[in-house]
Design an enzyme around this catalytic site. Structure first.
Site, short mmCIF file in Angstrom:
data_model
loop_
_atom_site.label_atom_id
_atom_site.label_comp_id
_atom_site.label_asym_id
_atom_site.label_seq_id
_atom_site.Cartn_x
_atom_site.Cartn_y
_atom_site.Cartn_z
N LYS A 255 0.80 -1.27 0.03
CA LYS A 255 -0.01 -0.16 0.11
C LYS A 255 0.74 1.21 -0.06
CE LYS A 255 -2.21 -1.25 3.77
NZ LYS A 255 -1.46 -2.48 4.16
N ARG B 272 -10.49 0.73 7.89
CA ARG B 272 -9.87 -0.75 8.39
C ARG B 272 -10.94 -1.61 8.68
NH1 ARG B 272 -4.14 -0.31 8.11
NH2 ARG B 272 -3.05 -1.86 9.12
N ARG C 255 11.77 -6.50 5.88
CA ARG C 255 11.76 -4.94 6.35
C ARG C 255 12.16 -4.87 7.62
NH1 ARG C 255 6.05 -1.77 5.70
NH2 ARG C 255 5.74 -3.07 7.65
N ARG D 229 10.33 -0.90 13.06
CA ARG D 229 8.86 -0.98 13.33
C ARG D 229 8.61 -1.96 14.43
NH1 ARG D 229 4.63 0.00 8.26
NH2 ARG D 229 3.33 -1.18 9.63
N ARG E 227 -1.66 -9.29 13.17
CA ARG E 227 -2.25 -8.17 11.97
C ARG E 227 -2.87 -8.72 10.72
NH1 ARG E 227 3.50 -5.63 10.60
NH2 ARG E 227 2.76 -4.34 9.20
#
Ligand code: AP5
Ligand code: MG
Length: 190
Positions: free
Chosen positions: A14, A90, A129, A135, A146
């Protein structure tokens, strides 16, 4: 205005594809995840509460997100060509709130782009990542949560926009250039 919703599982691209759309179409990028991470990094009281939720992989309460979004929409300049909503809405309650918020301002959503990526690829991208991003949610345990939240709460958002005739699936597998070409093909029609 060209108002796009970027929807898809964590790691579906995204943010990556929003940056490319912004470059070509000069839209304003509103990523609720980025806005939350900025608040967390500020070290504020609310930031530390948000950090606990984000680090678990759960959704932040709708009221907080909707207020945050409303203030950013109100701050858009008269020359704004459109908005990319990245990671918002969401759940269906957020979708209804967004549509109300836009309608009150004489605006509407143009299309929801649903980035479709296989689960193994999502996990590989996020773990990769996580090596560098810092993060707090790019670890295996939080990634699983998630993905679950996405299945249970976010997928119905696609049905909501499908019923409005504003849904477009995008094959999110392949190189970043290939994926952008698919998105560009869809956006050319607007
Ligand atoms: P958010 O920041 O929205 O995270 P997310 O949805 O989990 O998605 P990501 O940002 O991790 O992935 P992405 O789809 O943007 O992919 P990216 O382009 O980065 O939300 C984080 C948290 O904030 C939520 O869990 C929740 O707690 C809270 N939150 C946010 N919005 C909320 C809301 N509306 N309501 C309530 N709570 C909210 O790509 C991922 C990686 O893959 C990158 O490293 C990228 O370089 C790489 N990559 C991208 N494309 C490719 C490709 N084609 N090939 C190989 N690698 C690729
Ligand atoms: Mg993102």
């Amino acid at each position: 205005m060209l108002n796009i919703i970027m929807c898809g599982a964590p790691g579906s691209g995204k943010g990556t594809q929003s940056d490319r759309i912004v470059e070509k179409y000069q839209l304003t990028h509103l990523s609720t995840g980025d806005l939350l991470r900025k608040e967390i990094a500020s070290g504020s009281e609310i930031g530390s509460q948000l950090n606990a939720i984000v680090s678990r992989g759960d959704l932040v309460p709708d009221e907080i997100i909707i207020d945050m979004l409303a203030s950013h929409i109100d701050a858009l300049g008269a020359n704004c060509k459109g908005v990319i909503f990245d990671g918002f809405p969401r759940n269906v309650a957020q979708a209804e709130a967004l549509e109300k918020m836009l309608a009150e301002r004489g605006l509407s959503t143009s299309v929801l782009l649903d980035m479709q990526v296989e689960q193994d690829e999502l996990i590989a991208r996020l773990l990769n990542r996580g090596k560098l991003s810092g993060r707090s949610d790019d670890n295996m345990e939080t990634i699983q949560q998630r993905l679950l939240v996405y299945e249970q709460k976010t997928k119905p958002v696609s049905d909501f926009y499908n019923s409005l005739g504003k849904y477009q699936a995008i094959n999110g597998m392949g190189t970043m250039d290939e994926i952008f070409a698919r998105i560009d093909e869809v956006l050319k029609a607007f």
